[in-house]
Design a protein around this motif. Sequence first.
Motif, PDB file in Angstrom:
ATOM      1  N   VAL A 101      68.807  43.229 -46.921  1.00  0.00           N
ATOM      2  CA  VAL A 101      68.634  44.620 -47.303  1.00  0.00           C
ATOM      3  C   VAL A 101      69.713  45.212 -47.229  1.00  0.00           C
ATOM      4  O   VAL A 101      71.062  45.473 -45.930  1.00  0.00           O
ATOM      5  CB  VAL A 101      67.477  45.680 -47.212  1.00  0.00           C
ATOM      6  CG1 VAL A 101      66.768  44.623 -48.028  1.00  0.00           C
ATOM      7  CG2 VAL A 101      67.349  46.063 -45.592  1.00  0.00           C
ATOM      8  N   SER A 102      70.599  46.161 -47.712  1.00  0.00           N
ATOM      9  CA  SER A 102      71.803  47.070 -47.573  1.00  0.00           C
ATOM     10  C   SER A 102      71.545  48.007 -46.497  1.00  0.00           C
ATOM     11  O   SER A 102      70.908  48.439 -46.275  1.00  0.00           O
ATOM     12  CB  SER A 102      72.204  47.876 -49.159  1.00  0.00           C
ATOM     13  OG  SER A 102      71.393  48.130 -49.236  1.00  0.00           O
ATOM     14  N   ASN A 103      72.403  48.863 -46.272  1.00  0.00           N
ATOM     15  CA  ASN A 103      72.302  49.526 -44.780  1.00  0.00           C
ATOM     16  C   ASN A 103      72.484  50.783 -45.214  1.00  0.00           C
ATOM     17  O   ASN A 103      72.517  52.076 -44.293  1.00  0.00           O
ATOM     18  CB  ASN A 103      73.856  49.262 -44.095  1.00  0.00           C
ATOM     19  CG  ASN A 103      75.115  49.780 -44.764  1.00  0.00           C
ATOM     20  OD1 ASN A 103      75.225  50.268 -45.734  1.00  0.00           O
ATOM     21  ND2 ASN A 103      76.862  49.288 -44.315  1.00  0.00           N
ATOM     22  N   GLU A 104      72.026  51.129 -46.237  1.00  0.00           N
ATOM     23  CA  GLU A 104      71.496  52.905 -46.687  1.00  0.00           C
ATOM     24  C   GLU A 104      70.797  53.278 -45.523  1.00  0.00           C
ATOM     25  O   GLU A 104      69.483  52.898 -45.226  1.00  0.00           O
ATOM     26  CB  GLU A 104      70.955  53.108 -47.674  1.00  0.00           C
ATOM     27  CG  GLU A 104      71.960  53.347 -48.938  1.00  0.00           C
ATOM     28  CD  GLU A 104      72.168  51.949 -49.398  1.00  0.00           C
ATOM     29  OE1 GLU A 104      73.004  51.575 -50.265  1.00  0.00           O
ATOM     30  OE2 GLU A 104      72.151  50.779 -48.681  1.00  0.00           O
ATOM     31  N   GLU A 105      70.473  54.796 -44.767  1.00  0.00           N
ATOM     32  CA  GLU A 105      70.022  55.273 -43.723  1.00  0.00           C
ATOM     33  C   GLU A 105      68.278  54.568 -44.084  1.00  0.00           C
ATOM     34  O   GLU A 105      67.723  55.259 -43.274  1.00  0.00           O
ATOM     35  CB  GLU A 105      70.476  56.345 -43.506  1.00  0.00           C
ATOM     36  CG  GLU A 105      69.279  57.047 -42.133  1.00  0.00           C
ATOM     37  CD  GLU A 105      69.919  58.195 -41.439  1.00  0.00           C
ATOM     38  OE1 GLU A 105      69.979  58.866 -40.735  1.00  0.00           O
ATOM     39  OE2 GLU A 105      71.220  58.565 -42.049  1.00  0.00           O
ATOM     40  N   ASN A 106      68.204  55.653 -45.665  1.00  0.00           N
ATOM     41  CA  ASN A 106      66.899  55.782 -45.879  1.00  0.00           C
ATOM     42  C   ASN A 106      66.302  54.516 -46.040  1.00  0.00           C
ATOM     43  O   ASN A 106      67.332  54.284 -47.438  1.00  0.00           O
ATOM     44  CB  ASN A 106      66.523  57.164 -46.595  1.00  0.00           C
ATOM     45  CG  ASN A 106      65.360  57.332 -47.247  1.00  0.00           C
ATOM     46  OD1 ASN A 106      64.551  56.454 -46.542  1.00  0.00           O
ATOM     47  ND2 ASN A 106      64.905  58.049 -47.891  1.00  0.00           N
ATOM     48  N   TYR A 107      65.131  53.712 -45.738  1.00  0.00           N
ATOM     49  CA  TYR A 107      64.991  52.824 -46.086  1.00  0.00           C
ATOM     50  C   TYR A 107      64.850  52.454 -47.923  1.00  0.00           C
ATOM     51  O   TYR A 107      65.305  51.447 -48.349  1.00  0.00           O
ATOM     52  CB  TYR A 107      63.196  52.249 -46.233  1.00  0.00           C
ATOM     53  CG  TYR A 107      63.749  50.941 -45.577  1.00  0.00           C
ATOM     54  CD1 TYR A 107      64.007  49.849 -44.936  1.00  0.00           C
ATOM     55  CD2 TYR A 107      62.724  50.409 -46.971  1.00  0.00           C
ATOM     56  CE1 TYR A 107      63.187  48.572 -44.703  1.00  0.00           C
ATOM     57  CE2 TYR A 107      62.503  48.956 -46.818  1.00  0.00           C
ATOM     58  CZ  TYR A 107      62.544  47.859 -46.122  1.00  0.00           C
ATOM     59  OH  TYR A 107      62.547  46.515 -46.125  1.00  0.00           O
ATOM     60  N   ALA A 108      64.331  53.910 -48.413  1.00  0.00           N
ATOM     61  CA  ALA A 108      64.137  54.719 -49.838  1.00  0.00           C
ATOM     62  C   ALA A 108      64.551  53.865 -51.034  1.00  0.00           C
ATOM     63  O   ALA A 108      65.597  53.437 -52.050  1.00  0.00           O
ATOM     64  CB  ALA A 108      62.762  54.900 -49.828  1.00  0.00           C
ATOM     65  N   ASP A 109      66.115  54.143 -49.556  1.00  0.00           N
ATOM     66  CA  ASP A 109      67.799  53.926 -50.629  1.00  0.00           C
ATOM     67  C   ASP A 109      67.999  52.977 -50.678  1.00  0.00           C
ATOM     68  O   ASP A 109      69.365  51.995 -51.504  1.00  0.00           O
ATOM     69  CB  ASP A 109      69.047  54.779 -50.369  1.00  0.00           C
ATOM     70  CG  ASP A 109      67.855  56.448 -50.371  1.00  0.00           C
ATOM     71  OD1 ASP A 109      67.347  56.367 -51.244  1.00  0.00           O
ATOM     72  OD2 ASP A 109      68.082  57.594 -49.918  1.00  0.00           O
TER      73      ASP A 109
END
Length: 404
Positions: A101-109
Amino acid sequence: MKYVVLLCDGMADYPLPELDGGTPMSRANKPHMEKLAQNGYVGLVKTVGDRFKPGSDVANLSVMGYDPELYYSGRSPLEAASIGIPLIPTDVALRCNLVTVSNEENYADKTILDYCADDISTEEARELITFLASHFDNEEFHLYPGVSYRHCLIWHNGTDDLGTLTPPHDITGRPVKGHLPEHPNAEKLFAMMKKSYDLLKDHPVNKKREERGLRPANSVWFWGEGRAKKLPSFYEKTGLHGAVISAVDLIKGIGKLTDMDVIEVEGATGYIDTNFDGKAAAAVKALQDGADFVYIHVEAPDECGHRHEIQNKVHALELIDQKILGPVLEALRQYPEYKVMILPDHATPLSLKTHTSDPIPFLIYKSTGSEQNNGVERFDEQHAKSTSVYVEPGHTIMSRFIEF
């Protein structure tokens, strides 16, 4: 009489402009399949009923002659059987993918970048799953390592009322928002998915993968929930002693649950780098050792479909024809009579990168000939449709093959 099924997972497709309006089946050089189709019985079969999601679980049960309406309860219990996990009626099994998965802080993002983390090796995956188990395992949950990116979570005294759990290969390259476990009963699963990212993103295995230019396996993704069901043995249903050859836990699990011999092939990966020669040799040996029926499952076309690898999908079909079907047909000629059935389990269109429920082409060949033969020039989607032969429900295709 010897019986061989060659199951080319995800082989069927839609016409593509990159193939001048053709499909991988129509463009692949596969002379052995074409010869059987010209002298055999060809048509379409609907392996996935309208109320089911189009997956290899439902589709392969159908091809093997097991009515999903009676015997399907979810994908993961079948995979658990392959791994050797004992399930009791109060256990719920879930498929656990290692994904990128990509590294956005919020998992939903985040976005799912790869449903299989660059085909992570079984050895690397085992280390990661064992590490996660040291954090997640308790009286309620237990993680089990499987093969490559495919693993299993057992939820003791769990529920399978979990809303919609989306297969990660259905949303590769897309944001996870709208596809996360949102049912209140799935709250603990979502919490583990989020925590897995924090635990895995800096794990030494992933750091080494990134140094080699590979994607990290930085999250788990749960789907395919279900409870165990008992399947009647293949011998009880058909009177045939059967063997299964596959790199995939799902197919091996069905084989074990139906009391067929499950044959391991060294170097079988489930992708285009699989040991095609080894699968052919294993099938020939199983027949020589007394098996009446051999089910050869090849995952490569499906994986190429999920990854939108057009030329690789064409090449996978050519390798199957050359390295598996050719040698198996040569070996079958030593027997007085034999039958061969070739088909995918479902379509995996390259343009969609996921499965569909479309009817799929099949061919049946009998060495002594048959009055039902309706030979076509090539074995592909359009020629199969042109025969107007249509088999539904899908689980009747096995009895049609055996009685042909």
